[in-house]
Scaffold this motif. Structure first.
Motif, PDB file in Angstrom:
ATOM      1  N   CYS A 124     100.846  46.313  42.362  1.00  0.00           N
ATOM      2  CA  CYS A 124     100.829  44.865  42.102  1.00  0.00           C
ATOM      3  C   CYS A 124      99.422  44.334  41.828  1.00  0.00           C
ATOM      4  CB  CYS A 124     101.381  44.115  43.304  1.00  0.00           C
ATOM      5  SG  CYS A 124     102.981  44.691  43.871  1.00  0.00           S
ATOM      6  N   CYS A 125      99.376  43.340  40.968  1.00  0.00           N
ATOM      7  CA  CYS A 125      98.122  42.654  40.657  1.00  0.00           C
ATOM      8  C   CYS A 125      98.441  41.191  40.379  1.00  0.00           C
ATOM      9  CB  CYS A 125      97.457  43.295  39.438  1.00  0.00           C
ATOM     10  SG  CYS A 125      98.458  43.266  37.933  1.00  0.00           S
ATOM     11  N   GLY A 126      97.404  40.365  40.345  1.00  0.00           N
ATOM     12  CA  GLY A 126      97.648  38.958  40.027  1.00  0.00           C
ATOM     13  C   GLY A 126      96.526  38.075  40.531  1.00  0.00           C
ATOM     14  N   GLU A 127      96.444  36.867  39.934  1.00  0.00           N
ATOM     15  CA  GLU A 127      95.340  35.955  40.212  1.00  0.00           C
ATOM     16  C   GLU A 127      95.763  34.799  41.129  1.00  0.00           C
ATOM     17  OE1 GLU A 127      97.313  35.733  37.737  1.00  0.00           O
ATOM     18  OE2 GLU A 127      97.561  33.645  37.149  1.00  0.00           O
ATOM     19  N   THR A 128      94.791  34.182  41.774  1.00  0.00           N
ATOM     20  CA  THR A 128      95.042  32.957  42.544  1.00  0.00           C
ATOM     21  C   THR A 128      95.079  31.765  41.574  1.00  0.00           C
ATOM     22  OG1 THR A 128      92.703  32.456  42.826  1.00  0.00           O
ATOM     23  CG2 THR A 128      93.726  33.853  44.513  1.00  0.00           C
ATOM     24  N   LEU A 129      95.515  30.618  42.102  1.00  0.00           N
ATOM     25  CA  LEU A 129      95.531  29.403  41.277  1.00  0.00           C
ATOM     26  C   LEU A 129      94.106  29.019  40.852  1.00  0.00           C
ATOM     27  CD1 LEU A 129      97.244  27.177  40.051  1.00  0.00           C
ATOM     28  CD2 LEU A 129      96.992  25.886  42.182  1.00  0.00           C
ATOM     29  N   GLU A 130      93.153  29.132  41.778  1.00  0.00           N
ATOM     30  CA  GLU A 130      91.753  28.791  41.457  1.00  0.00           C
ATOM     31  C   GLU A 130      91.243  29.669  40.316  1.00  0.00           C
ATOM     32  OE1 GLU A 130      92.928  29.416  44.584  1.00  0.00           O
ATOM     33  OE2 GLU A 130      93.000  27.277  45.073  1.00  0.00           O
ATOM     34  N   GLN A 131      91.567  30.955  40.391  1.00  0.00           N
ATOM     35  CA  GLN A 131      91.114  31.865  39.329  1.00  0.00           C
ATOM     36  C   GLN A 131      91.767  31.505  37.998  1.00  0.00           C
ATOM     37  OE1 GLN A 131      92.242  35.368  41.528  1.00  0.00           O
ATOM     38  NE2 GLN A 131      90.142  35.811  42.154  1.00  0.00           N
ATOM     39  N   ARG A 132      93.061  31.164  38.010  1.00  0.00           N
ATOM     40  CA  ARG A 132      93.722  30.764  36.759  1.00  0.00           C
ATOM     41  C   ARG A 132      93.065  29.517  36.194  1.00  0.00           C
ATOM     42  NH1 ARG A 132      98.124  31.071  33.236  1.00  0.00           N
ATOM     43  NH2 ARG A 132      98.514  33.135  34.087  1.00  0.00           N
ATOM     44  N   GLU A 133      92.815  28.547  37.063  1.00  0.00           N
ATOM     45  CA  GLU A 133      92.244  27.276  36.577  1.00  0.00           C
ATOM     46  C   GLU A 133      90.826  27.464  36.051  1.00  0.00           C
ATOM     47  OE1 GLU A 133      93.089  24.712  39.913  1.00  0.00           O
ATOM     48  OE2 GLU A 133      95.040  24.132  39.047  1.00  0.00           O
ATOM     49  N   ALA A 134      90.164  28.525  36.504  1.00  0.00           N
ATOM     50  CA  ALA A 134      88.824  28.836  35.990  1.00  0.00           C
ATOM     51  C   ALA A 134      88.892  29.810  34.813  1.00  0.00           C
ATOM     52  CB  ALA A 134      87.970  29.411  37.110  1.00  0.00           C
ATOM     53  N   SER A 135      90.089  29.985  34.249  1.00  0.00           N
ATOM     54  CA  SER A 135      90.306  30.895  33.099  1.00  0.00           C
ATOM     55  C   SER A 135      89.896  32.332  33.394  1.00  0.00           C
ATOM     56  CB  SER A 135      89.553  30.397  31.855  1.00  0.00           C
ATOM     57  OG  SER A 135      89.963  29.100  31.546  1.00  0.00           O
ATOM     58  N   LEU A 136      90.081  32.732  34.647  1.00  0.00           N
ATOM     59  CA  LEU A 136      89.673  34.083  35.037  1.00  0.00           C
ATOM     60  C   LEU A 136      90.846  35.064  35.138  1.00  0.00           C
ATOM     61  CD1 LEU A 136      87.076  33.152  37.820  1.00  0.00           C
ATOM     62  CD2 LEU A 136      86.589  34.168  35.571  1.00  0.00           C
ATOM     63  N   THR A 137      92.051  34.605  34.757  1.00  0.00           N
ATOM     64  CA  THR A 137      93.252  35.419  34.988  1.00  0.00           C
ATOM     65  C   THR A 137      93.112  36.839  34.442  1.00  0.00           C
ATOM     66  OG1 THR A 137      94.651  33.480  35.025  1.00  0.00           O
ATOM     67  CG2 THR A 137      95.739  35.572  34.548  1.00  0.00           C
ATOM     68  N   VAL A 138      92.785  36.957  33.166  1.00  0.00           N
ATOM     69  CA  VAL A 138      92.761  38.295  32.561  1.00  0.00           C
ATOM     70  C   VAL A 138      91.617  39.121  33.159  1.00  0.00           C
ATOM     71  CG1 VAL A 138      92.409  39.568  30.402  1.00  0.00           C
ATOM     72  CG2 VAL A 138      93.967  37.601  30.464  1.00  0.00           C
ATOM     73  N   ALA A 139      90.490  38.459  33.454  1.00  0.00           N
ATOM     74  CA  ALA A 139      89.357  39.186  34.059  1.00  0.00           C
ATOM     75  C   ALA A 139      89.740  39.731  35.435  1.00  0.00           C
ATOM     76  CB  ALA A 139      88.146  38.266  34.173  1.00  0.00           C
ATOM     77  N   VAL A 140      90.447  38.927  36.222  1.00  0.00           N
ATOM     78  CA  VAL A 140      90.838  39.365  37.568  1.00  0.00           C
ATOM     79  C   VAL A 140      91.812  40.538  37.480  1.00  0.00           C
ATOM     80  CG1 VAL A 140      92.186  38.688  39.616  1.00  0.00           C
ATOM     81  CG2 VAL A 140      90.425  37.154  38.697  1.00  0.00           C
ATOM     82  N   VAL A 141      92.815  40.395  36.638  1.00  0.00           N
ATOM     83  CA  VAL A 141      93.853  41.430  36.551  1.00  0.00           C
ATOM     84  C   VAL A 141      93.283  42.727  35.969  1.00  0.00           C
ATOM     85  CG1 VAL A 141      96.017  42.010  35.395  1.00  0.00           C
ATOM     86  CG2 VAL A 141      95.769  39.787  36.498  1.00  0.00           C
ATOM     87  N   THR A 142      92.454  42.616  34.943  1.00  0.00           N
ATOM     88  CA  THR A 142      91.893  43.853  34.376  1.00  0.00           C
ATOM     89  C   THR A 142      90.865  44.467  35.327  1.00  0.00           C
ATOM     90  OG1 THR A 142      90.315  42.594  33.035  1.00  0.00           O
ATOM     91  CG2 THR A 142      92.352  43.279  31.952  1.00  0.00           C
ATOM     92  N   GLY A 143      90.221  43.639  36.159  1.00  0.00           N
ATOM     93  CA  GLY A 143      89.325  44.179  37.187  1.00  0.00           C
ATOM     94  C   GLY A 143      90.115  45.014  38.190  1.00  0.00           C
ATOM     95  N   GLN A 144      91.277  44.521  38.596  1.00  0.00           N
ATOM     96  CA  GLN A 144      92.127  45.277  39.521  1.00  0.00           C
ATOM     97  C   GLN A 144      92.582  46.575  38.847  1.00  0.00           C
ATOM     98  OE1 GLN A 144      94.830  41.956  40.204  1.00  0.00           O
ATOM     99  NE2 GLN A 144      94.029  41.639  42.274  1.00  0.00           N
TER     100      GLN A 144
END
Ligand code: 13P
Length: 250
Positions: A124-144
């Motif tokens: 499993c992977c996925g971003e927090t709401l704060e990360q989504r709102e900061a446009s970090l979704t793809v960065a967070v998921v690809t980091g995982q």
């Protein structure tokens, strides 16, 4: 073509009585034979479920440790799961990452160990709401994902036993499902990343599930998206409507 996959993550829910009722309901249901169905009850009920559930449905643990045996109080090994006919495990769920402090490194080590010992892994992977709102979704998921790739490399045989579950944390247990566009966008990004960093063949073959407030009403539209290959269902997997989610393509 990727076989559609529907997982039911019971989390820390259920009693002997309620879990027997879920098993009875699944045993009686006509499930789409083109769907791989896996249920993950709490560890205490794994054997009860495996011994009473029809063979068409596989059973997953919700966690596994990365050592064969020994002084690891409270943990369960991949060997013990295999010995009990449990063929899958969930790993890296956001609840374990946040509440139990599991880092990317711990999740990757457990994933490697589980795969080396014959288990399939719902990773499993996925971003927090704060990360989504900061446009970090793809960065967070690809980091995982990058942490997982450090451990698995480009070995197609290892990746073939991994199912990726994209579960935006803000959508888990909140009733706020991702829109079909939001989910498809991240799923496509995951597949592109796999193609670039692992291989086009692994990207093409890997199932990418969506998880987060999936129910029998919203599943059909999500399932039509090109890069959504199934679901990891929490709350709705405890209810009879789970069968409708499994059968969402019929
Ligand atoms: P819900 O379906 O209850 O939102 O949970 C999703 C989930 O975390 C599955 O692993």
């Amino acid at each position: 073509p990727r076989k559609f996959f529907v997982g039911g993550n019971f989390k820390m829910n259920g009693t002997i009585k309620s879990i027997k009722a879920i098993v009875d309901n699944l045993n009686q249901a006509n499930l789409d034979s083109n769907v791989e169905v896996v249920v993950a009850p709490p560890a205490l009920y794994l054997l009860l479920v495996r011994d009473s559930l029809k063979a068409q449905i596989e059973v997953a643990a919700q966690n596994v440790y990365d050592q064969p045996d020994g002084a690891f109080t409270g943990e369960i090994s991949a060997h013990q799961l295999g010995d009990s006919n449990i063929t899958w495990t969930i790993l890296g769920h956001s609840e374990r990452r946040t509440l139990l402090g599991e880092s990317d490194a711990v999740v990757s080590s457990k994933t490697k160990y589980a795969l080396d010992n014959g288990l399939g892994v719902i990773w499993c992977c996925g971003e927090t709401l704060e990360q989504r709102e900061a446009s970090l979704t793809v960065a967070v998921v690809t980091g995982q994902l990058a942490s997982l790739k450090e451990t698995l490399g480009t070995d197609a045989a290892a990746w073939a036993k991994v199912v990726i579950a994209y579960e935006p944390i803000w959508a888990i247990g909140t009733g706020k499902v991702a829109t079909t566009e939001q989910a498809q966008e991240v799923h496509a990004a995951i597949r592109n990343w796999l193609s670039d960093k692992v291989s086009p063949a692994v990207a093409e073959a890997t199932r990418i599930l969506y998880g987060g407030s999936v129910n029998e009403k919203n599943c059909k539209d999500l399932a039509k998206q090109a890069d959504i290959d199934g679901f990891l269902v929490g709350g709705a997997s405890l209810k009879p409507g789970f069968v409708e989610i499994v059968n969402c393509n019929l």
